[in-house]
Scaffold this active site. Structure first.
Site, PDB file in Angstrom:
ATOM      1  N   LYS A   1      74.553  -6.388  22.920  1.00 16.11           N
ATOM      2  CA  LYS A   1      73.232  -6.405  22.281  1.00 16.11           C
ATOM      3  C   LYS A   1      73.157  -7.526  21.239  1.00 16.11           C
ATOM      4  O   LYS A   1      74.186  -7.917  20.675  1.00 16.11           O
ATOM      5  CB  LYS A   1      72.902  -5.044  21.673  1.00 16.11           C
ATOM      6  CG  LYS A   1      73.582  -4.730  20.375  1.00 16.11           C
ATOM      7  CD  LYS A   1      72.944  -3.501  19.747  1.00 16.11           C
ATOM      8  CE  LYS A   1      73.543  -3.300  18.373  1.00 16.11           C
ATOM      9  NZ  LYS A   1      72.640  -2.858  17.375  1.00 16.11           N
TER      10      LYS A   1
ATOM     11  N   LYS B   1      73.279  -8.828  14.293  1.00 19.57           N
ATOM     12  CA  LYS B   1      73.367  -9.708  13.118  1.00 19.57           C
ATOM     13  C   LYS B   1      74.776 -10.256  12.968  1.00 19.57           C
ATOM     14  O   LYS B   1      74.988 -11.371  12.538  1.00 19.57           O
ATOM     15  CB  LYS B   1      72.998  -8.936  11.845  1.00 19.57           C
ATOM     16  CG  LYS B   1      71.547  -8.574  11.732  1.00 19.57           C
ATOM     17  CD  LYS B   1      71.288  -7.950  10.378  1.00 19.57           C
ATOM     18  CE  LYS B   1      70.575  -6.621  10.513  1.00 19.57           C
ATOM     19  NZ  LYS B   1      71.456  -5.461  10.632  1.00 19.57           N
TER      20      LYS B   1
ATOM     21  N   LYS C   1      82.766   1.081  17.625  1.00 21.33           N
ATOM     22  CA  LYS C   1      82.934   0.156  16.498  1.00 21.33           C
ATOM     23  C   LYS C   1      84.383   0.082  16.037  1.00 21.33           C
ATOM     24  O   LYS C   1      84.771  -0.900  15.393  1.00 21.33           O
ATOM     25  CB  LYS C   1      82.015   0.557  15.345  1.00 21.33           C
ATOM     26  CG  LYS C   1      80.550   0.317  15.674  1.00 21.33           C
ATOM     27  CD  LYS C   1      79.710   0.086  14.445  1.00 21.33           C
ATOM     28  CE  LYS C   1      78.333  -0.425  14.862  1.00 21.33           C
ATOM     29  NZ  LYS C   1      77.477  -0.753  13.776  1.00 21.33           N
TER      30      LYS C   1
HETATM   31  N1  AQP Z   1      69.551  -5.888  19.937  1.00 21.13           N
HETATM   32  C1  AQP Z   1      68.705  -4.955  19.543  1.00 21.13           C
HETATM   33  N2  AQP Z   1      67.651  -4.647  20.316  1.00 21.13           N
HETATM   34  C2  AQP Z   1      66.773  -3.696  19.911  1.00 21.13           C
HETATM   35  N3  AQP Z   1      66.865  -3.029  18.751  1.00 21.13           N
HETATM   36  C3  AQP Z   1      67.896  -3.323  17.951  1.00 21.13           C
HETATM   37  N4  AQP Z   1      68.289  -2.862  16.746  1.00 21.13           N
HETATM   38  C4  AQP Z   1      69.411  -3.496  16.364  1.00 21.13           C
HETATM   39  N5  AQP Z   1      69.794  -4.386  17.293  1.00 21.13           N
HETATM   40  C5  AQP Z   1      68.868  -4.300  18.299  1.00 21.13           C
HETATM   41  C6  AQP Z   1      67.581  -1.835  15.995  1.00 21.13           C
HETATM   42  O1  AQP Z   1      67.339  -2.351  14.684  1.00 21.13           O
HETATM   43  C7  AQP Z   1      67.394  -1.289  13.749  1.00 21.13           C
HETATM   44  C8  AQP Z   1      68.255  -1.648  12.572  1.00 21.13           C
HETATM   45  O2  AQP Z   1      69.554  -1.915  12.976  1.00 21.13           O
HETATM   46  P1  AQP Z   1      70.719  -2.050  11.915  1.00 21.13           P
HETATM   47  O3  AQP Z   1      70.707  -3.388  11.314  1.00 21.13           O
HETATM   48  O4  AQP Z   1      70.688  -0.948  10.944  1.00 21.13           O
HETATM   49  O5  AQP Z   1      71.986  -1.781  12.755  1.00 21.13           O
HETATM   50  P2  AQP Z   1      72.465  -2.351  14.102  1.00 21.13           P
HETATM   51  O6  AQP Z   1      71.784  -1.620  15.214  1.00 21.13           O
HETATM   52  O7  AQP Z   1      73.948  -2.266  14.068  1.00 21.13           O
HETATM   53  O8  AQP Z   1      71.956  -3.864  14.070  1.00 21.13           O
HETATM   54  P3  AQP Z   1      72.800  -5.149  14.209  1.00 21.13           P
HETATM   55  O9  AQP Z   1      71.899  -6.301  14.157  1.00 21.13           O
HETATM   56  O10 AQP Z   1      73.652  -5.042  15.435  1.00 21.13           O
HETATM   57  O11 AQP Z   1      73.672  -5.141  12.909  1.00 21.13           O
HETATM   58  P4  AQP Z   1      75.219  -5.355  12.736  1.00 21.13           P
HETATM   59  O12 AQP Z   1      75.559  -6.603  13.474  1.00 21.13           O
HETATM   60  O13 AQP Z   1      75.423  -5.486  11.267  1.00 21.13           O
HETATM   61  O14 AQP Z   1      75.890  -4.126  13.287  1.00 21.13           O
HETATM   62  C9  AQP Z   1      67.880  -0.041  14.494  1.00 21.13           C
HETATM   63  O15 AQP Z   1      66.756   0.784  14.766  1.00 21.13           O
HETATM   64  C10 AQP Z   1      68.443  -0.596  15.758  1.00 21.13           C
HETATM   65  O16 AQP Z   1      68.338   0.316  16.863  1.00 21.13           O
END
Ligand code: AQP
Length: 331
Positions: A195, A198, A112
């Site tokens: 992946k 958001k 990150k």
């Molecule tokens: N692409 C994904 N496929 C499967 N699982 C996913 N998770 C996130 N993206 C995927 C799972 O969702 C849960 C919550 O995630 P989070 O929002 O706390 O953090 P993240 O993993 O960083 O999700 P994002 O969407 O990628 O958020 P941003 O863009 O803000 O960093 C976790 O259990 C994660 O594994």
């Protein structure tokens, strides 16, 4: 004693299909097996800059999505991390238990911080695994469902919990990891090597849980595919199609073999059309419920109030013990 499960999502926007398949959907099943704490981890979200207005909206959106996918507030505690200040307090304490070397080995920080460079990355981003350890340890969590990206952080949590217990006496339950099944990681439709996220700048790569049917169709029809044709599953050789097939599998329950069979001799166009329809059908009731909660925010407030009170009750007791063990404050 019943096993206790803790997990959370950052309020960085409306959850997407990846969050749903990789986390939320599994929680709906898990809530019947465990006592559950599902947190909206806003203090984690601010480890990278956030717009305050979007944070507030994102927080309510996550709450709406939790309920819309089927989390039942009678079965689980749904709450906002920053409304239970014991998280921050224990997070600081965990930072005093962790060693620099251990924190530096966290690969997520390395990933990150790549974008802006290490020098310009926030201290909070570096220290966030200590806060995550606090989130988990505060409730005597026994089970943490994790995708492969979080395994290292939960291992660190176990290490810090054990170290604290060894040094100050038995205080925390040491949690176990509940490793999610293969295929839980959903990739971006526009960049299958990344992946689904958001914060992805390419909005076409991400299916949000509140996307309407036409938007979903549009995004899926525009999804990147691989150079050779044919609907066959091969993660390395055909990552884009493998990702779409994984989504199809999770939407319908059909195995990858059944999907290959169903689309033998058909092209990407037919496959995508069918995929769009199964995603639209699957998400329609969820989208409808999200809309309902947006129009009835008081329902969300009630759930969040109740969750906060229940979480604080437990967290307060644990922090009393922690302070006592460490000799902080007065008797
Ligand atoms: N692409 C994904 N496929 C499967 N699982 C996913 N998770 C996130 N993206 C995927 C799972 O969702 C849960 C919550 O995630 P989070 O929002 O706390 O953090 P993240 O993993 O960083 O999700 P994002 O969407 O990628 O958020 P941003 O863009 O803000 O960093 C976790 O259990 C994660 O594994």
């Amino acid at each position: 004693m019943q096993d206790l499960l803790f997990s959370g999502v950052k309020p960085t926007g409306m959850p997407h299909l990846g969050n749903y398949i990789g986390a939320l959907r599994q929680w709906v099943t898990l809530q019947h097996e465990y006592e559950c704490y599902f947190c909206i981890v806003d203090l984690h979200a601010i480890t990278v800059p956030q717009d305050p207005k979007n944070m507030r909206q994102g927080t309510l959106d996550i709450a709406a999505a939790y309920l819309a996918v089927g989390l039942d507030p009678k079965r689980c505690n749904i709450f906002i991390q920053s409304e239970v200040p014991e998280h921050t307090e224990l997070g600081w304490i965990m930072g005093t238990i962790a060693k620099m070397g251990e924190m530096e080995r966290m690969t997520q920080f390395k990933d990150k911080s790549k974008k802006g460079g290490r020098e310009r990355s926030g201290l909070g981003l570096f220290a966030y695994p200590a806060l995550m350890a606090a989130d988990i340890l505060l409730y005597d969590t026994t089970i943490v469902p994790v995708g492969d990206d979080q395994t290292q952080h939960v291992e660190l949590t176990r290490l810090l919990g054990k170290r604290f217990n060894d040094h100050f006496g038995p205080t925390f339950t040491i949690p176990e990891l509940l490793i999610q099944k293969h295929g839980a990681r959903i990739m971006s439709l526009a960049h299958p090597e990344q992946k689904m996220s958001k914060s992805d700048e390419s909005k076409n790569g991400v299916i949000m849980l509140d996307d309407d049917a036409d938007t979903i169709r549009h995004k899926i029809m525009r999804a990147v595919t691989d150079s050779d044709s044919g609907i066959t599953y091969h993660e390395e050789k055909k990552p884009a199609v493998a990702n779409l097939m994984t989504i199809y599998h999770h939407m319908t329950g059909e195995t990858l073999e059944q999907i290959e069979k169903r689309f033998t001799g058909k092209g990407y166009g037919d496959f995508k059309k069918s995929l769009a329809e199964v995603v639209v059908e699957h998400l329609a009731p969820i989208t409808k419920k999200i809309k309902h909660y947006r129009e009835h925010p008081q329902d969300l407030m009630n759930v969040l109030d109740h969750g906060r009170d229940a979480a604080r009750h437990v967290a307060r007791e644990k922090m009393k013990l922690v302070r006592d063990r460490m000799g902080l404050g007065r008797n």
